[in-house]
Design a protein around this motif. Structure first.
Motif, mmCIF file in Angstrom:
data_model
loop_
_atom_site.group_PDB
_atom_site.id
_atom_site.type_symbol
_atom_site.label_atom_id
_atom_site.label_comp_id
_atom_site.label_asym_id
_atom_site.label_seq_id
_atom_site.Cartn_x
_atom_site.Cartn_y
_atom_site.Cartn_z
ATOM 1 N N ASN A 69 47.942 14.703 -1.623
ATOM 2 C CA ASN A 69 48.585 13.608 -2.358
ATOM 3 C C ASN A 69 47.551 12.729 -3.046
ATOM 4 N N PHE A 70 46.475 12.417 -2.326
ATOM 5 C CA PHE A 70 45.427 11.580 -2.896
ATOM 6 C C PHE A 70 44.773 12.265 -4.089
ATOM 7 N N GLU A 71 44.483 13.568 -3.968
ATOM 8 C CA GLU A 71 43.836 14.290 -5.065
ATOM 9 C C GLU A 71 44.732 14.343 -6.293
ATOM 10 N N THR A 72 46.032 14.483 -6.074
ATOM 11 C CA THR A 72 46.971 14.473 -7.198
ATOM 12 C C THR A 72 46.928 13.136 -7.925
ATOM 13 N N ALA A 73 46.915 12.044 -7.151
ATOM 14 C CA ALA A 73 46.857 10.714 -7.756
ATOM 15 C C ALA A 73 45.509 10.494 -8.433
ATOM 16 N N ASN A 223 46.626 -7.691 -2.846
ATOM 17 C CA ASN A 223 45.730 -6.567 -2.588
ATOM 18 C C ASN A 223 46.301 -5.241 -3.083
ATOM 19 N N THR A 224 47.394 -5.295 -3.817
ATOM 20 C CA THR A 224 48.056 -4.070 -4.258
ATOM 21 C C THR A 224 47.872 -3.862 -5.754
ATOM 22 N N ALA A 225 47.375 -2.675 -6.104
ATOM 23 C CA ALA A 225 47.247 -2.284 -7.505
ATOM 24 C C ALA A 225 48.297 -1.239 -7.823
ATOM 25 N N THR A 226 48.833 -1.309 -9.035
ATOM 26 C CA THR A 226 49.910 -0.402 -9.432
ATOM 27 C C THR A 226 49.676 0.106 -10.851
ATOM 28 N N ILE A 227 49.916 1.391 -11.035
ATOM 29 C CA ILE A 227 49.927 1.982 -12.369
ATOM 30 C C ILE A 227 51.297 2.611 -12.587
ATOM 31 N N GLU A 228 51.978 2.188 -13.624
ATOM 32 C CA GLU A 228 53.236 2.806 -14.032
ATOM 33 C C GLU A 228 52.993 3.473 -15.373
ATOM 34 N N GLY A 229 53.199 4.782 -15.442
ATOM 35 C CA GLY A 229 52.824 5.467 -16.664
ATOM 36 C C GLY A 229 53.756 6.564 -17.095
ATOM 37 N N GLN A 230 53.506 7.021 -18.318
ATOM 38 C CA GLN A 230 54.240 8.143 -18.883
ATOM 39 C C GLN A 230 53.315 8.916 -19.816
ATOM 40 N N ASN A 231 53.268 10.223 -19.619
ATOM 41 C CA ASN A 231 52.540 11.116 -20.515
ATOM 42 C C ASN A 231 53.542 11.957 -21.284
ATOM 43 N N GLU A 247 42.150 -2.768 -0.299
ATOM 44 C CA GLU A 247 41.274 -2.888 0.872
ATOM 45 C C GLU A 247 41.267 -1.596 1.689
ATOM 46 N N THR A 248 42.449 -1.103 2.071
ATOM 47 C CA THR A 248 42.497 0.103 2.907
ATOM 48 C C THR A 248 42.400 1.378 2.084
ATOM 49 N N GLU A 249 42.728 1.306 0.786
ATOM 50 C CA GLU A 249 42.725 2.434 -0.139
ATOM 51 C C GLU A 249 43.822 3.453 0.162
ATOM 52 N N ALA A 250 44.745 3.120 1.044
ATOM 53 C CA ALA A 250 45.928 3.956 1.256
ATOM 54 C C ALA A 250 46.901 3.714 0.117
ATOM 55 N N GLY A 251 47.727 4.715 -0.191
ATOM 56 C CA GLY A 251 48.645 4.521 -1.296
ATOM 57 C C GLY A 251 49.640 5.639 -1.437
ATOM 58 N N SER A 252 50.235 5.721 -2.629
ATOM 59 C CA SER A 252 51.263 6.728 -2.887
ATOM 60 C C SER A 252 51.341 7.012 -4.378
ATOM 61 N N ILE A 253 51.882 8.190 -4.696
ATOM 62 C CA ILE A 253 52.202 8.544 -6.079
ATOM 63 C C ILE A 253 53.638 9.030 -6.097
ATOM 64 N N THR A 254 54.399 8.549 -7.046
ATOM 65 C CA THR A 254 55.806 8.893 -7.158
ATOM 66 C C THR A 254 56.056 9.538 -8.509
ATOM 67 N N TRP A 263 49.367 8.791 1.150
ATOM 68 C CA TRP A 263 48.138 9.098 1.878
ATOM 69 C C TRP A 263 47.692 7.845 2.632
ATOM 70 N N ASP A 264 46.880 8.069 3.675
ATOM 71 C CA ASP A 264 46.402 6.952 4.485
ATOM 72 C C ASP A 264 44.992 6.569 4.076
ATOM 73 N N GLU A 265 44.365 5.674 4.869
ATOM 74 C CA GLU A 265 43.026 5.190 4.521
ATOM 75 C C GLU A 265 41.970 6.289 4.574
ATOM 76 N N ASN A 266 42.295 7.403 5.216
ATOM 77 C CA ASN A 266 41.368 8.541 5.258
ATOM 78 C C ASN A 266 41.656 9.559 4.159
ATOM 79 N N LYS A 267 42.544 9.205 3.240
ATOM 80 C CA LYS A 267 42.934 10.057 2.110
ATOM 81 C C LYS A 267 43.688 11.299 2.581
#
Length: 272
Positions: A69-73, A223-231, A247-254, A263-267
């Motif tokens: 998931n992290f690599e995809t994002a 502490n939250t960053a967001t990208i909303e996009g369209q290709n 801070e933790t670098e955990a996140g998600s892609i939808t 993904w968690d803080e360990n990617k």
């Protein structure tokens, strides 16, 4: 004694010259306000500490084929950052030379004439840059002459924009060519800097004759960053939302196809 008289006369002449109003001597002195600085596009950078570029490109390409998931994002984020750097780098190349040049003062505005290279257009250009200083913003207009993709251009308005006098943000558009041609560019950027960090960004790029368009919004809240996009590639639309903790670098892609992937803080992949 003659030497003393000569020195005295020279001193008096210099004093009288410096005491005169330069306007009375027919000399034009252009005072450039401190606020009239070239936009600093190097500050328009997303906080991508969570998505460092891979050290080994081959390993990255291999791992991106997996379902991480992290690599995809990360592959999406780094592609967006590459587009951002290409656009801001081009604007910087075409505007930053005014920092070391004196302008002409015309009707309350300022005009610079110089040569610069436009990376996005892959062309050296003759540029006429105009700026008008308002109470809170500076309006910019860039006219170019030269050869772009074997086309002669003469004093064409290539880009327009406005920046805040305090350097906290601005907006610029770059437009060239006819839609459906290989040299078509329709681009727009809007950004805001808070506490020396990019807090909001909108980037829209429509390039060439392959119906390639990239549009995304980047924002930071707490502490939250967001990208909303369209290709858009050949009328195929891909929508996505990438969100991560700074801070933790955990996140998600939808995405529409894959749903939400986290993904968690360990990617590592986790359930959302």
């Amino acid at each position: 004694m003659n030497h003393l008289k000569t020195l005295s006369l020279l001193f008096i002449s210099v004093f009288l010259f410096t005491a005169c109003d330069l306007d009375e001597l027919g000399l034009e002195v252009i005072e450039i306000p401190d606020e009239l600085n070239a936009p600093n596009f190097s500050t328009v950078e997303m906080n991508l500490d969570a998505f460092p570029a891979p050290q080994n490109k081959d390993h990255f390409e291999a791992s991106s084929e997996e379902t991480g998931n992290f690599e995809t994002a990360r592959s999406t984020v780094l592609m967006l950052d590459e587009q951002l750097q290409l656009f801001t780098g081009t604007l910087d190349q075409m505007i930053s030379p005014i920092e070391n040049l004196d302008p002409d003062n015309q009707n309350g505005g300022y005009t610079w004439f110089y040569d610069a290279y436009a990376e996005l257009l892959d062309a050296p250009l003759d540029i006429e840059m105009r700026a008008n200083l308002g109470t809170s913003t500076i309006d910019w207009t860039g006219y170019v002459s030269g050869v772009i993709d074997n086309q002669d251009v003469d004093n064409v308005e290539l880009f327009t924009g406005a920046t805040n006098v305090d350097g906290s943000g601005g907006e610029f558009s770059l437009n060239f060519g006819e839609q459906g041609t290989s040299t078509f560019y329709d681009s727009f950027i809007d950004w805001q800097i808070d506490n020396d960090e990019l807090s909001d960004l909108e980037l829209n790029l429509e390039i060439g004759d392959e119906n390639l368009a990239v549009t995304y919004f980047y924002s930071v809240e707490g502490n939250t960053a967001t990208i909303e996009g369209q290709n858009v590639i050949n009328e195929q639309f891909t929508d996505y939302v990438i969100e991560w903790d700074l801070e933790t670098e955990a996140g998600s892609i939808t995405t529409e196809d894959g749903g939400q992937m986290c993904w968690d803080e360990n990617k590592e992949n986790i359930n959302c």
